[in-house]
Design a protein around this motif. Structure first.
Motif, PDB file in Angstrom:
ATOM      1  N   ALA A  61       0.836  -1.203   0.000  1.00  0.00           N
ATOM      2  CA  ALA A  61       0.000   0.000   0.000  1.00  0.00           C
ATOM      3  C   ALA A  61       0.870   1.253   0.000  1.00  0.00           C
ATOM      4  O   ALA A  61       2.025   1.226   0.456  1.00  0.00           O
ATOM      5  N   PRO A  62       0.336   2.382  -0.506  1.00  0.00           N
ATOM      6  CA  PRO A  62       1.117   3.615  -0.520  1.00  0.00           C
ATOM      7  C   PRO A  62       1.455   4.111   0.876  1.00  0.00           C
ATOM      8  O   PRO A  62       2.465   4.779   1.070  1.00  0.00           O
ATOM      9  N   LEU A  63       0.626   3.797   1.846  1.00  0.00           N
ATOM     10  CA  LEU A  63       0.906   4.111   3.239  1.00  0.00           C
ATOM     11  C   LEU A  63       0.676   2.848   4.055  1.00  0.00           C
ATOM     12  O   LEU A  63      -0.212   2.049   3.730  1.00  0.00           O
ATOM     13  N   PRO A  64       1.446   2.640   5.116  1.00  0.00           N
ATOM     14  CA  PRO A  64       1.275   1.426   5.919  1.00  0.00           C
ATOM     15  C   PRO A  64      -0.053   1.458   6.662  1.00  0.00           C
ATOM     16  O   PRO A  64      -0.321   2.374   7.437  1.00  0.00           O
ATOM     17  N   GLY A  65      -0.892   0.488   6.390  1.00  0.00           N
ATOM     18  CA  GLY A  65      -2.162   0.458   7.097  1.00  0.00           C
ATOM     19  C   GLY A  65      -3.211  -0.339   6.356  1.00  0.00           C
ATOM     20  O   GLY A  65      -2.969  -0.933   5.302  1.00  0.00           O
ATOM     21  N   VAL A  66      -4.405  -0.356   6.942  1.00  0.00           N
ATOM     22  CA  VAL A  66      -5.563  -1.041   6.370  1.00  0.00           C
ATOM     23  C   VAL A  66      -6.686  -0.018   6.257  1.00  0.00           C
ATOM     24  O   VAL A  66      -7.084   0.599   7.249  1.00  0.00           O
ATOM     25  N   VAL A  67      -7.192   0.163   5.030  1.00  0.00           N
ATOM     26  CA  VAL A  67      -8.207   1.187   4.797  1.00  0.00           C
ATOM     27  C   VAL A  67      -9.283   0.631   3.874  1.00  0.00           C
ATOM     28  O   VAL A  67      -8.996   0.260   2.731  1.00  0.00           O
ATOM     29  N   PHE A  68     -10.500   0.550   4.368  1.00  0.00           N
ATOM     30  CA  PHE A  68     -11.654   0.215   3.537  1.00  0.00           C
ATOM     31  C   PHE A  68     -12.912   0.621   4.296  1.00  0.00           C
ATOM     32  O   PHE A  68     -12.863   0.928   5.492  1.00  0.00           O
ATOM     33  N   SER A  69     -14.048   0.625   3.609  1.00  0.00           N
ATOM     34  CA  SER A  69     -15.293   1.062   4.246  1.00  0.00           C
ATOM     35  C   SER A  69     -16.460   0.171   3.835  1.00  0.00           C
ATOM     36  O   SER A  69     -16.532  -0.308   2.692  1.00  0.00           O
ATOM     37  N   PHE A  70     -17.364  -0.014   4.771  1.00  0.00           N
ATOM     38  CA  PHE A  70     -18.669  -0.626   4.529  1.00  0.00           C
ATOM     39  C   PHE A  70     -19.627   0.541   4.284  1.00  0.00           C
ATOM     40  O   PHE A  70     -19.798   1.399   5.160  1.00  0.00           O
ATOM     41  N   VAL A  71     -20.234   0.593   3.084  1.00  0.00           N
ATOM     42  CA  VAL A  71     -21.025   1.765   2.705  1.00  0.00           C
ATOM     43  C   VAL A  71     -22.472   1.384   2.429  1.00  0.00           C
ATOM     44  O   VAL A  71     -22.788   0.226   2.129  1.00  0.00           O
ATOM     45  N   HIS A  72     -23.337   2.405   2.495  1.00  0.00           N
ATOM     46  CA  HIS A  72     -24.790   2.158   2.423  1.00  0.00           C
ATOM     47  C   HIS A  72     -25.501   3.379   1.858  1.00  0.00           C
ATOM     48  O   HIS A  72     -25.030   4.518   1.997  1.00  0.00           O
ATOM     49  N   LEU A  73     -26.630   3.136   1.228  1.00  0.00           N
ATOM     50  CA  LEU A  73     -27.512   4.210   0.782  1.00  0.00           C
ATOM     51  C   LEU A  73     -28.941   3.742   0.954  1.00  0.00           C
ATOM     52  O   LEU A  73     -29.299   2.614   0.566  1.00  0.00           O
ATOM     53  N   GLY A  74     -29.778   4.590   1.550  1.00  0.00           N
ATOM     54  CA  GLY A  74     -31.169   4.234   1.785  1.00  0.00           C
ATOM     55  C   GLY A  74     -31.979   4.201   0.508  1.00  0.00           C
ATOM     56  O   GLY A  74     -31.486   4.491  -0.592  1.00  0.00           O
ATOM     57  N   PRO A  75     -33.252   3.860   0.619  1.00  0.00           N
ATOM     58  CA  PRO A  75     -34.122   3.759  -0.561  1.00  0.00           C
ATOM     59  C   PRO A  75     -34.165   5.068  -1.346  1.00  0.00           C
ATOM     60  O   PRO A  75     -34.208   6.151  -0.771  1.00  0.00           O
ATOM     61  N   ARG A  76     -34.136   4.959  -2.681  1.00  0.00           N
ATOM     62  CA  ARG A  76     -34.147   6.126  -3.554  1.00  0.00           C
ATOM     63  C   ARG A  76     -35.567   6.345  -4.059  1.00  0.00           C
ATOM     64  O   ARG A  76     -36.109   5.546  -4.812  1.00  0.00           O
ATOM     65  N   ARG A  77     -36.129   7.446  -3.644  1.00  0.00           N
ATOM     66  CA  ARG A  77     -37.492   7.766  -4.060  1.00  0.00           C
ATOM     67  C   ARG A  77     -37.487   8.516  -5.378  1.00  0.00           C
ATOM     68  O   ARG A  77     -36.473   9.050  -5.802  1.00  0.00           O
ATOM     69  N   ASP A  78     -38.633   8.600  -6.006  1.00  0.00           N
ATOM     70  CA  ASP A  78     -38.770   9.301  -7.267  1.00  0.00           C
ATOM     71  C   ASP A  78     -38.415  10.773  -7.084  1.00  0.00           C
ATOM     72  O   ASP A  78     -39.019  11.450  -6.247  1.00  0.00           O
ATOM     73  N   PRO A  79     -37.439  11.310  -7.833  1.00  0.00           N
ATOM     74  CA  PRO A  79     -37.007  12.705  -7.646  1.00  0.00           C
ATOM     75  C   PRO A  79     -38.123  13.719  -7.865  1.00  0.00           C
ATOM     76  O   PRO A  79     -38.204  14.724  -7.149  1.00  0.00           O
ATOM     77  N   ASP A  80     -38.998  13.474  -8.844  1.00  0.00           N
ATOM     78  CA  ASP A  80     -40.099  14.408  -9.084  1.00  0.00           C
ATOM     79  C   ASP A  80     -41.041  14.464  -7.888  1.00  0.00           C
ATOM     80  O   ASP A  80     -41.547  15.523  -7.520  1.00  0.00           O
ATOM     81  N   GLU A  81     -41.268  13.306  -7.295  1.00  0.00           N
ATOM     82  CA  GLU A  81     -42.144  13.237  -6.122  1.00  0.00           C
ATOM     83  C   GLU A  81     -41.531  14.005  -4.951  1.00  0.00           C
ATOM     84  O   GLU A  81     -42.242  14.721  -4.218  1.00  0.00           O
ATOM     85  N   LEU A  82     -40.212  13.887  -4.773  1.00  0.00           N
ATOM     86  CA  LEU A  82     -39.557  14.600  -3.676  1.00  0.00           C
ATOM     87  C   LEU A  82     -39.646  16.114  -3.868  1.00  0.00           C
ATOM     88  O   LEU A  82     -39.895  16.863  -2.915  1.00  0.00           O
ATOM     89  N   ILE A  83     -39.428  16.590  -5.090  1.00  0.00           N
ATOM     90  CA  ILE A  83     -39.516  18.027  -5.345  1.00  0.00           C
ATOM     91  C   ILE A  83     -40.944  18.509  -5.138  1.00  0.00           C
ATOM     92  O   ILE A  83     -41.176  19.593  -4.560  1.00  0.00           O
ATOM     93  N   ALA A  84     -41.923  17.712  -5.572  1.00  0.00           N
ATOM     94  CA  ALA A  84     -43.328  18.094  -5.380  1.00  0.00           C
ATOM     95  C   ALA A  84     -43.665  18.213  -3.897  1.00  0.00           C
ATOM     96  O   ALA A  84     -44.394  19.140  -3.478  1.00  0.00           O
ATOM     97  N   GLU A  85     -43.159  17.308  -3.074  1.00  0.00           N
ATOM     98  CA  GLU A  85     -43.389  17.386  -1.631  1.00  0.00           C
ATOM     99  C   GLU A  85     -42.771  18.661  -1.053  1.00  0.00           C
ATOM    100  O   GLU A  85     -43.360  19.314  -0.177  1.00  0.00           O
ATOM    101  N   ALA A  86     -41.599  19.016  -1.538  1.00  0.00           N
ATOM    102  CA  ALA A  86     -40.956  20.234  -1.052  1.00  0.00           C
ATOM    103  C   ALA A  86     -41.756  21.464  -1.442  1.00  0.00           C
ATOM    104  O   ALA A  86     -41.901  22.411  -0.645  1.00  0.00           O
ATOM    105  N   VAL A  87     -42.276  21.484  -2.645  1.00  0.00           N
ATOM    106  CA  VAL A  87     -43.094  22.624  -3.090  1.00  0.00           C
ATOM    107  C   VAL A  87     -44.340  22.763  -2.220  1.00  0.00           C
ATOM    108  O   VAL A  87     -44.717  23.868  -1.817  1.00  0.00           O
TER     109      VAL A  87
END
Length: 817
Positions: free
Chosen positions: A531-557
Motif C-alpha cells: 500500500a502507498p501508506l502502511p495500514g488497512v483502509v476500507f469502508s462498509f457503505v450504504h444508501l437508503g431507498p431512492r425515491r422518485d425525484p419528481d415526487e420529492l420536489i413536489a413534496e418540497a413545493v
C-alpha cells in the motif's frame, strides 16, 4: 523575526539552543539518520540516549485527528478554512489555533500539520475548502493568527504546502511553471508573511515541482529563500510520501521524510554519508532543526518548552458555533427577508439540512462527537409546531460510510481464523494507519478483518450496500451473501485511491423500517500488495431507498406553499470537493438547482443556504429572496445557522474569494499538458484577473451583508496610516469589515487595477460612529523586479480606497509615495 541565536533571541531561546547543540554532539551518524525518517505514520523516532521522546504529528486544519483515524476517537470540528477566512478576523483565527493546540495536547500531539495557505488560483481547485483565499494578503493575515494561536498553546505548526500546490490534478508529478514575479507577489507571499509575523516552527513542502524541481528537493526556494532570505529556523517536513530521493532531499533542505518506516532517510542516508555522497554536516543541519522543534514543544530532556503555562481552557463547541455564524456570508437579502420573525413558520428543505456536510473530505477529515444539522438547530430554536421538513432533492446518489442505524465492530483474525482482537466502528470505516490497531492485533498476525453488526433501517424499501477500498470482499446482509468479489486499482490512479476512492454499490436488499438485520463485510488482507501508506483502509457503505425525484420536489413545493418562509439547504458532496482531484464544473450536484427554482416559484420568501467549501454557480440567485453562504460550517453549524436566520446574531462574513460563473472565470486551467502547468496569467488571479478582464462576477471579493447599514463618513491618510470613520446607520448593532484597497494612478497594465492593502473590523451600536486605523504595509507599494531579483519600491501617486468590498468602494484619497 527573532532567530535562535541572533540579536532578537531571548535567553530562553539561547538556553534551548545550547541543549540542542549538546544533544546533537552526543549522537552518532546512524542515530542522526534514523531521527530524520519517520518511525511510523505520524511520528519520528525516540532517542533515549539524549532524552528525546517520539515527536508526534497530526492532520488538521479544522480539528486534530490524532494518531487514530477513527470516529471512535472524536475531535472538535471547526468550520472550514474558507469559513475562517470569511470572518476577516485575525484574533478569531488566533483563538481557533489556541483551541486546536488544546485538542492536540489532549491527544498527545506535538505538531499540527496545518495551516494550508495555498491560493485559490482557479475556482476548479478541488481542495480549496482547506485553503483560505484567492488573496495573498488576507491569507497571510488569517494564517498568521492561526499559527500564533496554535503555538501559544505550545504546539508546533507546519505551514503548507510550500509552494504552488494550488490544484490536485497530477499533484504528485506536475511541474508548475510560475514566473518569478507571480511566485513572489502571490504564492510565496502568505508563507513569507507568516514566517515574518508568526515565526512558525515548521513548514511542509509539497508534492509538486516548481520550475523543474520537486519541492522536497528545491534548494533555491527552501535553502536560499525560506531559510536564507526569510530567516526561517524551524523544521521542514515532507508531505506524506513526497520525498523521492536521499541526496536530493537532504541537500534540498528537507529535514524529515514522512511517513515511516519505509523512508529515503534512515540507513540509506547513513550509507550515503559513508559513501561520500552527502556531507555529515548537512545531516547535522537537519537534525538540529528537528531537535530545535522537539525542544520547543517540550520533548527534549533538559530544554524548557516555549510554553510552560498552558492557556486557559476554551469551550470548543462554543467557539465552533461562534466561528460559523461569524463566517456566514449573506450575499442577498431582498426586502429584508432575514432575519426571520419570531412567529414565522418555516419549511426547511434539502437532504443536507438533515444530514449536514460539516467538513471537507480527504486528510482534513476529523470525527466530531456530535454534529448539529440545520434541522437539529432550527428544531431546537423554533419547535416542531412551526417547522416542517422535506428532503426535496438529494445532492448525491452515492453510497456513504454506514452510520445511522448501524451498530458495527471490526473483528480481526489470523490465518487460522482465530480472533486476535476487536475495535468499534461508529461509522463503518476501517482506517488503521501504522500502529493504530485494536489491542492484541499486529499487521504481521492479522489475516482478515470482518465488519460485523446490525442495521435498523429508518425507511422501508430497497437499501443499497457496498464497499470502498481495494482487495477482496464478502458482503452478507440478513444472512445472505450478496457479494463476493474484488476491487483492483485502475491504471494511472492516484495512489490514495484506497483512502479517498469512490464507493461501489454491490447489492440492493429490500428491508422494512424498524426491523433489525445482521450485516457483515469480510475483507481478507492481500499481503502481496504494498500500500502507498502502511495500514488497512476500507469502508462498509450504504444508501437508503431512492425515491422518485419528481415526487420529492413536489413534496418540497407543497411544504413551501404552506409556510411563511422556505429555507432550502443546497450542498456539494465529497465527490465534488475533496482531496485528490479537481472539480469539473461549479454546478450543484443532482437536481438541486431545479429544486430551488420550484420552491422559489411556490414561495416568494425563499432563503437558500449554500453548504459548500468554495464557490458554486447559483443560476437562480435573482429568483430567491435571500442567499446565505454557509461554507462547511463545522460541527455546530446547525445551531449557528439558527442563530443567524432568527436574528440572535448577524451573519458576519465577507467573501474571501470571488464567486462567479465558470464561463466567466479568467483562470480555469488546473490540468497539466505533458506534465507541465504554466501559470500564464502571471499576477492576475482572483479579483485581479476579473478586473483585468473587465468582467463583473456574481459576487465580488469582500462582499457581505449584515442586518444593519453603514455610512462611510471620512478617510484620512497620513503617511501610510489610513483612518476611516464609519457610522452604523441601521436599526441594530453590528460589525463592519472596513477594507482598504490601493490603486496606482499610473498603470500600464503590468500591475492589477487595485489590490487589498489592509482591513479592520468595526463594531457600533445604531447611530454610533467609530474610527479604525489601518496600516498600509510597505510591501503593498512594491513589486518583484525580475531583472534585479529584488523587491522594488514603486514611487508615484496611489489612490487609497476604503469600502465594503472591492466593488463597493465608498471613499478615496490620493497620496504620493
Amino acid at each position: 523575526m527573532a532567530g535562535t541565536q541572533g540579536p532578537g533571541a531571548t535567553q530562553a531561546d539561547q538556553a534551548r539552543e545550547g541543549v540542542v547543540q549538546a544533544a546533537l554532539a552526543a549522537l552518532d551518524l546512524d542515530a542522526k539518520a534514523r531521527l530524520l525518517g519517520g518511525r511510523d505514520m505520524w511520528s519520528l523516532h525516540a532517542l533515549p540516549e539524549i532524552g528525546l521522546a517520539p515527536l508526534v504529528m497530526s492532520d488538521g486544519p479544522i480539528g486534530v485527528r490524532g494518531t487514530r483515524w477513527t470516529a471512535d476517537d472524536p475531535s472538535i470540528a471547526l468550520p472550514s478554512p474558507t469559513a475562517l477566512a470569511a470572518t476577516w478576523d485575525q484574533d478569531l483565527a488566533r483563538r481557533a489555533g489556541t483551541l486546536l493546540a488544546q485538542e492536540a495536547r489532549r491527544k498527545g500531539v506535538h505538531v499540527l500539520l496545518a495551516p494550508t495557505v495555498n491560493l485559490h488560483r482557479s475556482p476548479l481547485g478541488g481542495r480549496h475548502f482547506e485553503a483560505y483565499s484567492e488573496d495573498p494578503y488576507l491569507t497571510g493575515v488569517i494564517g498568521t493568527g492561526y499559527v500564533q494561536g496554535v503555538q501559544a498553546g505550545g504546539v508546533g505548526t507546519t505551514v503548507k504546502h510550500f509552494v504552488a500546490n494550488d490544484a490536485e490534478t497530477d499533484r504528485f508529478t506536475v511541474d508548475n511553471k510560475v514566473g518569478a514575479r507571480a511566485l513572489r507577489e502571490l504564492y510565496l507571499a502568505p508563507f513569507e508573511a507568516i514566517v515574518t509575523n508568526a515565526h512558525p516552527w515548521g513548514i511542509m513542502t509539497a508534492y509538486n515541482q516548481v520550475n523543474g524541481s520537486t519541492m522536497t528537493e528545491h534548494r533555491y526556494l527552501v535553502n536560499e529563500v525560506l531559510r536564507g532570505e526569510w530567516g526561517f529556523d524551524g523544521f521542514n517536513v515532507s508531505d506524506w510520501m513526497a520525498a523521492r530521493s536521499t541526496t536530493g532531499t537532504i541537500e534540498g533542505g528537507l529535514d524529515a521524510a514522512m511517513p515511516g518506516p519505509r523512508t529515503v532517510y534512515g540507513e540509506v542516508l547513513a550509507d550515503a554519508v559513508r559513501a561520500g555522497q552527502v556531507k555529515e554536516s548537512t545531516v547535522d543541519d537537519a537534525v538540529r532543526n528537528v531537535l530545535r522543534l522537539a525542544a520547543r514543544v517540550g520533548i527534549l530532556e533538559g530544554a524548557e518548552p516555549v510554553v510552560a503555562d498552558v492557556p486557559a481552557e476554551i469551550d470548543g463547541e462554543a467557539l465552533a458555533r461562534e466561528i460559523a455564524r461569524r463566517a456566514f456570508v449573506l450575499v442577498r437579502n431582498e426586502n429584508d427577508v432575514l432575519p426571520l420573525g419570531p412567529a414565522a413558520s418555516v419549511a426547511l428543505i434539502g437532504a443536507a439540512a438533515r444530514d449536514a456536510r460539516v467538513l471537507g473530505g480527504g486528510s482534513a477529515t476529523v470525527f466530531p462527537a456530535r454534529v448539529i444539522s440545520p434541522l437539529d438547530g432550527l428544531t431546537a430554536a423554533l419547535g416542531e409546531d412551526t417547522l416542517t421538513y422535506a428532503v426535496g432533492a438529494d445532492p448525491s446518489d452515492e453510497l456513504a460510510p454506514a452510520d445511522k442505524g448501524f451498530t458495527l465492530r471490526a473483528v480481526c483474525r489470523d490465518d487460522e481464523g482465530n480472533v486476535l482482537g476487536e475495535g468499534n466502528l461508529p461509522s463503518g470505516q476501517v482506517q488503521w494507519i501504522g500502529d493504530d490497531l485494536p489491542d492484541g492485533v499486529t499487521h504481521e498476525t492479522m489475516a482478515s478483518i470482518e465488519v460485523v453488526g446490525t442495521f435498523t433501517p429508518r425507511e422501508s424499501g430497497e437499501h443499497s450496500f457496498g464497499t470502498r477500498g481495494l482487495g477482496d470482499f464478502t458482503l452478507t446482509v440478513a444472512g445472505e451473501v450478496v457479494f463476493d468479489g474484488s476491487e483492483v486499482m485502475g491504471a494511472g490512479s492516484d495512489p490514495f485511491e484506497a483512502f479517498f476512492g469512490s464507493p461501489v454499490e454491490r447489492a440492493k436488499v429490500r428491508l422494512t423500517a424498524g426491523e433489525t438485520v445482521e450485516v457483515s463485510l469480510r475483507h481478507p488482507l492481500d499481503r502481496t500488495y504494498e500500500a502507498p501508506l502502511p495500514g488497512v483502509v476500507f469502508s462498509f457503505v450504504h444508501l437508503g431507498p431512492r425515491r422518485d425525484p419528481d415526487e420529492l420536489i413536489a413534496e418540497a413545493v407543497d411544504a413551501a406553499r404552506g409556510a411563511d418562509t422556505a429555507v432550502v439547504v443546497v450542498a456539494t458532496t465529497e465527490r465534488v470537493e475533496s482531496e485528490g482531484f479537481d472539480r469539473q464544473d461549479l454546478r450543484l450536484p443532482g437536481r438541486q438547482d431545479e429544486l430551488v427554482r420550484a420552491v422559489a416559484a411556490a414561495n416568494p420568501r425563499t432563503v437558500v443556504v449554500v453548504n459548500s467549501g468554495s464557490p458554486v454557480e447559483l443560476p437562480w440567485r435573482e429568483d430567491v429572496a435571500a442567499v446565505l453562504l454557509g461554507w462547511f460550517p463545522g460541527q455546530e453549524g446547525g445551531a449557528a445557522l439558527a442563530d443567524v436566520l432568527l436574528g440572535a446574531r448577524e451573519p458576519g462574513g465577507r467573501l474571501p474569494t470571488t464567486w462567479g460563473a465558470l464561463a466567466d472565470a479568467p483562470v480555469t486551467r488546473v490540468g497539466p499538458t505533458e506534465g507541465e502547468l504554466a501559470y500564464t496569467e502571471g499576477v492576475f488571479i482572483g479579483y485581479r484577473a476579473w478586473e483585468k478582464a473587465q468582467v463583473t462576477p456574481v459576487y465580488a471579493f469582500g462582499h457581505g451583508l449584515g442586518y444593519t447599514d453603514w455610512t462611510y463618513e471620512s478617510l484620512v491618510v497620513e503617511g501610510t496610516t489610513a483612518t476611516v470613520r464609519v457610522r452604523n446607520s441601521g436599526p441594530r448593532a453590528g460589525r463592519e469589515v472596513v477594507q482598504v484597497y490601493l490603486a496606482p494612478a499610473a498603470n500600464d497594465g503590468d500591475r492589477p487595477a487595485r489590490w487589498l492593502a489592509g482591513f479592520a473590523g468595526a463594531e457600533a451600536a445604531p447611530g454610533e460612529s467609530v474610527e479604525v486605523r489601518i496600516e498600509l504595509p510597505r510591501r503593498a507599494f512594491e513589486i518583484w523586479d525580475e531583472s534585479t531579483n529584488t523587491w522594488a519600491h514603486q514611487a508615484g501617486s496611489y489612490e487609497v480606497q476604503a469600502g465594503r468590498s472591492i466593488a463597493d468602494r465608498r471613499l478615496s484619497e490620493t497620496i504620493a509615495v
